[in-house]
Write a protein that holds these residues in place. Structure first.
Motif, short mmCIF file in Angstrom:
data_model
loop_
_atom_site.label_atom_id
_atom_site.label_comp_id
_atom_site.label_asym_id
_atom_site.label_seq_id
_atom_site.Cartn_x
_atom_site.Cartn_y
_atom_site.Cartn_z
N ALA A 198 -0.52 4.61 -0.69
CA ALA A 198 -1.27 5.81 -0.32
C ALA A 198 -2.73 5.44 -0.13
CB ALA A 198 -1.14 6.86 -1.42
N TYR A 199 -3.47 6.36 0.45
CA TYR A 199 -4.91 6.18 0.57
C TYR A 199 -5.57 7.53 0.68
CZ TYR A 199 -4.65 7.25 5.54
OH TYR A 199 -4.45 7.89 6.73
N ASN A 200 -6.82 7.57 0.36
CA ASN A 200 -7.68 8.69 0.65
C ASN A 200 -9.09 8.13 0.81
OD1 ASN A 200 -8.74 8.43 -2.00
ND2 ASN A 200 -7.70 10.24 -2.77
N TYR A 201 -10.07 8.97 0.76
CA TYR A 201 -11.44 8.51 0.96
C TYR A 201 -12.31 8.94 -0.20
CZ TYR A 201 -10.02 7.36 5.66
OH TYR A 201 -9.37 6.81 6.71
N ASP A 243 -13.06 10.16 -5.53
CA ASP A 243 -12.02 10.11 -4.50
C ASP A 243 -11.60 11.55 -4.19
OD1 ASP A 243 -9.05 10.54 -5.82
OD2 ASP A 243 -10.52 9.74 -7.23
N LEU A 245 -13.02 4.07 2.31
CA LEU A 245 -11.56 4.07 2.14
C LEU A 245 -11.18 3.72 0.71
CD1 LEU A 245 -8.79 4.27 3.61
CD2 LEU A 245 -8.98 1.81 4.02
N ASN A 246 -10.22 4.45 0.17
CA ASN A 246 -9.73 4.25 -1.19
C ASN A 246 -8.23 4.01 -1.11
OD1 ASN A 246 -9.60 4.25 -4.01
ND2 ASN A 246 -9.37 6.46 -4.12
N VAL A 247 -7.81 2.78 -1.31
CA VAL A 247 -6.41 2.38 -1.14
C VAL A 247 -5.71 2.30 -2.48
CG1 VAL A 247 -4.89 0.54 -0.31
CG2 VAL A 247 -6.96 1.12 0.97
N TYR A 248 -4.48 2.82 -2.54
CA TYR A 248 -3.64 2.73 -3.73
C TYR A 248 -2.48 1.79 -3.42
CZ TYR A 248 -6.15 6.88 -5.23
OH TYR A 248 -7.13 7.76 -5.59
N SER A 249 -2.32 0.78 -4.25
CA SER A 249 -1.27 -0.22 -4.04
C SER A 249 -0.43 -0.35 -5.29
CB SER A 249 -1.88 -1.59 -3.71
OG SER A 249 -2.66 -1.53 -2.56
N ILE A 291 0.86 -1.17 0.00
CA ILE A 291 0.00 0.00 0.00
C ILE A 291 0.90 1.22 0.00
CG2 ILE A 291 -1.68 1.32 1.33
CD1 ILE A 291 -2.76 -1.39 2.37
#
Length: 171
Positions: free
Chosen positions: A8-11, A104, A131-135, A6
């Motif tokens: 980064a993340y945002n919502y 997002d 939750l919005n996860v970037y991997s 992972i």
């Protein structure tokens, strides 16, 4: 893939016209969608969906389903518009139609700050539900169909993205 990290993340947020004609501000995301649907059926609202099978579109469908809705049936209505394109195009269409959409937070800010849109964030829960996860994931070098992939370079790129310097830059 292998070695998923992972980075980064945002919502996800729901955005719409500042005057919020449907009155969704402060509601939970599912309750807001159902209220938009009721207003849409009455001819008083428009929902703009990415409609492109992206992660954002998948989140939108999960929220509709959580509200007991059939996402296939929604596509057949006049108030539910599918852009079939990326987030910037979807936001532009929602802005033009004075409608609502799921987005997002990063894409919203990318379009709002320079004045490309004037929609505002009406629903922002900051919860696990949005939750919005970037991997980043390296292709599996053991997969014979991926033997042409440069695994060592992919691992270097992954290590770069998770480095303290880049993680600090991203926050």
């Amino acid at each position: 893939g292998v070695n998923r990290k992972i980075i980064a993340y945002n919502y996800f947020v729901i955005v719409g016209p500042e005057d919020d004609p449907v009155g969704i501000e402060g509601l939970g995301p599912v309750e807001a969608l159902l209220k938009i649907k009721a207003a849409g059926e009455a001819g008083d609202a428009v929902w703009v969906s990415r409609g492109d099978d992206s992660g954002t579109h998948a989140m939108e469908k999960r929220l509709w389903i959580a509200g007991g809705e059939d996402t296939t049936e929604l596509r057949e209505t006049d108030w539910y518009l599918e852009r079939g394109s990326g987030m910037t195009a979807t936001l532009a269409m929602a802005n033009e139609k004075r409608g609502y959409t799921l987005c997002d937070k990063g894409s919203y800010l990318k379009n709002f700050v320079p004045g490309n849109i004037d929609l505002v964030v009406l629903i922002e829960t900051g919860s696990i539900d949005t939750l919005n996860v970037y991997s980043v994931i390296a292709c599996n070098p053991q997969n014979p169909d991926l033997s042409h992939v440069k695994f060592d370079e992919a691992m270097k790129f992954i290590n770069f993205l998770v480095s303290d310097e880049i993680q600090e830059f991203l926050t």
